[in-house]
Design an enzyme around this catalytic site. Sequence first.
Site, short mmCIF file in Angstrom:
data_model
loop_
_atom_site.label_atom_id
_atom_site.label_comp_id
_atom_site.label_asym_id
_atom_site.label_seq_id
_atom_site.Cartn_x
_atom_site.Cartn_y
_atom_site.Cartn_z
N ASP A 36 0.76 -1.25 -0.04
CA ASP A 36 -0.05 -0.01 0.05
C ASP A 36 1.01 1.35 0.06
OD1 ASP A 36 -2.13 -1.62 0.12
OD2 ASP A 36 -2.72 -1.12 2.26
N ASP A 40 0.57 4.51 -2.42
CA ASP A 40 -0.01 5.85 -1.71
C ASP A 40 1.15 6.85 -2.24
OD1 ASP A 40 -1.95 4.68 -0.42
OD2 ASP A 40 -0.80 4.66 1.57
N SER A 85 -36.38 -6.62 -14.03
CA SER A 85 -36.11 -7.25 -13.02
C SER A 85 -36.16 -8.93 -13.25
CB SER A 85 -37.17 -6.89 -11.76
OG SER A 85 -38.39 -7.34 -12.50
N LEU A 86 -36.19 -9.63 -12.27
CA LEU A 86 -36.05 -10.98 -12.40
C LEU A 86 -37.21 -11.75 -11.63
CD1 LEU A 86 -32.23 -11.56 -11.47
CD2 LEU A 86 -33.23 -12.00 -13.46
N GLU A 117 -24.55 -16.78 -10.84
CA GLU A 117 -23.83 -15.78 -9.97
C GLU A 117 -24.73 -15.65 -8.62
OE1 GLU A 117 -24.46 -12.25 -12.18
OE2 GLU A 117 -23.90 -13.47 -14.10
N LYS A 119 -26.88 -13.58 -6.03
CA LYS A 119 -27.68 -12.52 -6.02
C LYS A 119 -27.27 -11.42 -4.73
CE LYS A 119 -32.34 -11.12 -6.94
NZ LYS A 119 -32.57 -9.93 -5.99
N ASP A 121 -27.18 -8.40 -2.53
CA ASP A 121 -28.24 -7.38 -1.78
C ASP A 121 -27.88 -6.03 -1.66
OD1 ASP A 121 -30.84 -7.51 -0.85
OD2 ASP A 121 -30.52 -8.44 0.94
N ARG A 140 -31.36 2.20 -11.09
CA ARG A 140 -32.32 1.65 -11.99
C ARG A 140 -33.51 2.44 -12.05
NH1 ARG A 140 -36.21 -2.34 -10.60
NH2 ARG A 140 -36.75 -3.37 -12.16
N GLU A 177 -24.05 -4.33 -9.34
CA GLU A 177 -24.82 -4.14 -8.09
C GLU A 177 -24.14 -3.27 -7.10
OE1 GLU A 177 -27.82 -5.34 -7.96
OE2 GLU A 177 -28.47 -5.44 -5.74
N TYR A 229 -22.51 -7.41 -13.63
CA TYR A 229 -23.08 -8.73 -13.91
C TYR A 229 -23.68 -8.60 -15.21
CZ TYR A 229 -26.99 -6.30 -11.86
OH TYR A 229 -28.16 -5.48 -11.46
N LYS A 294 -28.46 -17.70 -15.55
CA LYS A 294 -28.82 -16.90 -16.70
C LYS A 294 -28.59 -17.99 -17.63
CE LYS A 294 -27.55 -12.73 -14.54
NZ LYS A 294 -26.67 -11.42 -14.55
N LYS A 318 -34.13 -17.86 -4.71
CA LYS A 318 -33.74 -17.05 -3.36
C LYS A 318 -33.60 -17.89 -2.30
CE LYS A 318 -35.29 -12.99 -2.93
NZ LYS A 318 -35.79 -11.80 -3.25
N CYS A 412 -29.50 -19.17 41.17
CA CYS A 412 -29.67 -19.91 39.89
C CYS A 412 -30.78 -20.70 39.73
CB CYS A 412 -28.57 -21.03 40.09
SG CYS A 412 -28.35 -22.19 38.91
N CYS A 415 -30.21 -24.62 40.35
CA CYS A 415 -29.76 -25.16 41.78
C CYS A 415 -29.73 -24.32 42.97
CB CYS A 415 -28.32 -25.90 41.75
SG CYS A 415 -27.32 -24.43 41.71
N CYS A 430 -23.68 -18.69 37.93
CA CYS A 430 -24.05 -19.62 39.08
C CYS A 430 -22.72 -20.08 39.94
CB CYS A 430 -24.82 -20.60 38.51
SG CYS A 430 -25.04 -22.20 40.06
N CYS A 436 -23.92 -27.83 40.65
CA CYS A 436 -25.23 -27.53 40.05
C CYS A 436 -25.46 -28.46 38.86
CB CYS A 436 -24.99 -26.13 39.26
SG CYS A 436 -26.34 -25.36 38.24
S1 IVH Z 1 -29.39 -9.67 -13.52
C1 IVH Z 1 -32.35 -9.21 -16.85
N1 IVH Z 1 -27.65 -10.42 -11.74
O1 IVH Z 1 -31.43 -8.52 -8.53
C2 IVH Z 1 -31.18 -9.13 -15.79
N2 IVH Z 1 -29.23 -8.98 -10.92
O2 IVH Z 1 -34.42 -8.68 -9.09
C3 IVH Z 1 -31.37 -8.20 -14.31
N3 IVH Z 1 -29.25 -8.52 -8.75
O3 IVH Z 1 -32.37 -5.30 -10.09
C4 IVH Z 1 -30.56 -8.30 -13.39
N4 IVH Z 1 -27.29 -9.57 -8.34
O4 IVH Z 1 -30.26 -5.26 -8.46
C5 IVH Z 1 -28.71 -9.61 -12.07
N5 IVH Z 1 -26.01 -11.34 -10.37
C6 IVH Z 1 -27.05 -10.54 -10.49
C7 IVH Z 1 -27.81 -9.75 -9.58
C8 IVH Z 1 -28.78 -9.01 -9.81
C9 IVH Z 1 -28.35 -8.77 -7.59
C10 IVH Z 1 -30.42 -7.70 -8.29
C11 IVH Z 1 -30.36 -6.42 -9.21
C12 IVH Z 1 -31.78 -6.43 -10.21
C13 IVH Z 1 -32.36 -7.52 -9.15
C14 IVH Z 1 -33.43 -7.86 -10.10
#
Ligand code: IVH
Length: 673
Positions: A36, A40, A85-86, A117, A119, A121, A140, A177, A229, A294, A318, A412, A415, A430, A436
């Site tokens: 590092d 720096d 979305s998924l 991959e 998912k 959060d 988004r 993400e 992703y 995917k 999930k 206790c 006991c 205790c 005990c």
């Molecule tokens: S793919 C059409 N890949 O999940 C593909 N989404 O429910 C859409 N997310 O809005 C997204 N990890 O915020 C994809 N490896 C991943 C992800 C991911 C987290 C979130 C993302 C998206 C939401 C969809």
Amino acid sequence: MTQQSSKLAERVRQLRTEIEHHNYRYFVLDDPEVPDSRFDQLVRELREIEGKHPELVTPDSPTQRIGGTPLGEFGEVQHQIPMLSLDNAFAPDDIESFDRRIRERLGEQHEVDYACEPKLDGLAVSIVYREGALVQAATRGDGTKGEDVTHNVRTIKTVPLRLQGSGWPAVLEVRGEVFMPIAGFEAMNQRAREQGDKVFVNPRNAAAGSLRQLDPRITASRPLEMFFYGVGLVEAGKLPVQHSGILSALKDWGLRPSPDAAVRRGVSGLLDYYQQMQRRRPKLRYQIDGVVYKVDSLDLQRRLGFVARAPRWAIAHKFPAEEEMTVVRDIEWQVGRTGALTPVARLEPVFVGGVTVSNATLHNIDELHRKDVRVGDTVIIRRAGDVIPEVVKIIPERRPKRSSKVRLPQHCPVCGSMVVKEDEEAVARCSAGLYCAAQRKESLKHFASRRAMDIEGLGSKLIEQLVDGGLVESAADLYRLTEDKLAGLERMAEKSAANLVAALDTSKKTTLQRFLFALGIRDVGEATAAALAGHFGRLENLIGADREEIEQVPDVGPVIAEHVHGFFREGHNREVIQALRRSGVDWPDVARPLGSDLPLAGKTFVLTGALSGMGRAEAQDRIRELGGKATSSVSSKTDYVVAGSDAGSKLQKAEKLGVQVLDEEQFLRLIGS
Ligand code: IVH
């Protein structure tokens, strides 16, 4: 341009390239080339030149992550290609139907390859690079319109301001993400608590709150990261024809995908990936709420298309929620092996983390008071992985009218002896010791456990029966059990009684280290037991040792030395040990007494991957018996890395640091097996 200024401009270019390269090694490859301090130093030099020559500053300079003045409001960004979305799936059946639908639609007989991959959060963000330079970042939003968060995303260190390498399209929109690692989230909340500021409920909210700041300096101070992703708009350039290929191209350009991405075939491959990630979930640095599958081939993706707002070619599988709300029916106190009183909340049963939970720990009285949990409260409980469920917090708005603060019992609950709490200690205990029944039961459970005396078939329920029925008081009584005595117990068939007697007999042959651990001396875990065994070689030497001598043992401080010494001064303990010896509990003396003469004395080992001939714990035991140390991370101080099959990053690190690597055969030879 004078000669001097063109030389400076050249130096600035060099510095930027070098800094970007080191950023890439550090953040994307997780494999820095320089310490590092060197990094720096480069940044300092660049800042210095730019400070004196503002005309040389460009927006994509690594010094320009934090832009000028705070914004008045966020601009709006129209997504050229909607951010979808998924669909969610929860059960293996859902995944089977997902795969079936895809194959039917494609008329495909063969199994399909899927890119898998985690998912993450956090929150989805789109970033546009033009000619390799970051020009725009957006949330988004509703999928078609998002907020312009360019100034904030620029402050995230894992997001490159310029793309690395070559071959990127002239316009490249990447998606991924933004998230906050758990450790950073906790540290940030801790600071907020100390300053009386608002704390965030979870890393996701913290990430979202941090990204939606008008002042980029605030965002810059938050530990945000990003994984990429996928791609959106692409102009003037070609990308690989598989999703997995795109991810590796992104990685080459400095856009880090999840290191846990993998390609799997067919439903069985997907379910296998799910289980693998679920197992790793509690150990990850960041929160994930599932995995995403995917279809890997972009051609197949195109043929499958979309329904409403989600693609047909992808799905989120999930994990069960780890946090749920429920009501506290009662708060009881459990007495542990060392007498520690642990408050336990009895709950309205809820399904959380994949199982039904009806008890949650409140850790200790201080913690209970800090959270102010009361009977009747509505609480959030959390169960992550195999971790014991705990009460995270109460919902104050839902507290019943009349409720009272929980107090530490004076006696206790098992006991009736006095409960004592030292001021500087968080736990109350205790004071009765093995008088005990609760402490006796817990000590016996520990004694019989797998890593201690390993008495197969002697579980918690049975131990409770044995103590309650007056058949067993101390560990020594276990070895006096006979088939006849056991026969009278509940659910004890003739066969299992015989098996237990046999298991007791087998357990008598042990090691000094295991025996010391099994005794349950306060603060003596496996590593300390191993250190004591290695140092003293024979039990008699340890029993006869004074406190100062015990303190000589590596990693044993004055407190532990006091516990160990005190344990052996107690007449009752010595009697139990003698009785155990008389019943035939025995072990070989540790190779040669006094650690420094042992063959592996002073040598540090790290085990990685799987050994075919022995378990990891067994290998560690052997190393310790021979005077060596088994640790978990590789450093320049490591003497040997033992690499089994599927050895991973530790092996790479060893090779990089020039640490000697042993394969299984060489290791076995070294330990003389
Ligand atoms: S793919 C059409 N890949 O999940 C593909 N989404 O429910 C859409 N997310 O809005 C997204 N990890 O915020 C994809 N490896 C991943 C992800 C991911 C987290 C979130 C993302 C998206 C939401 C969809």
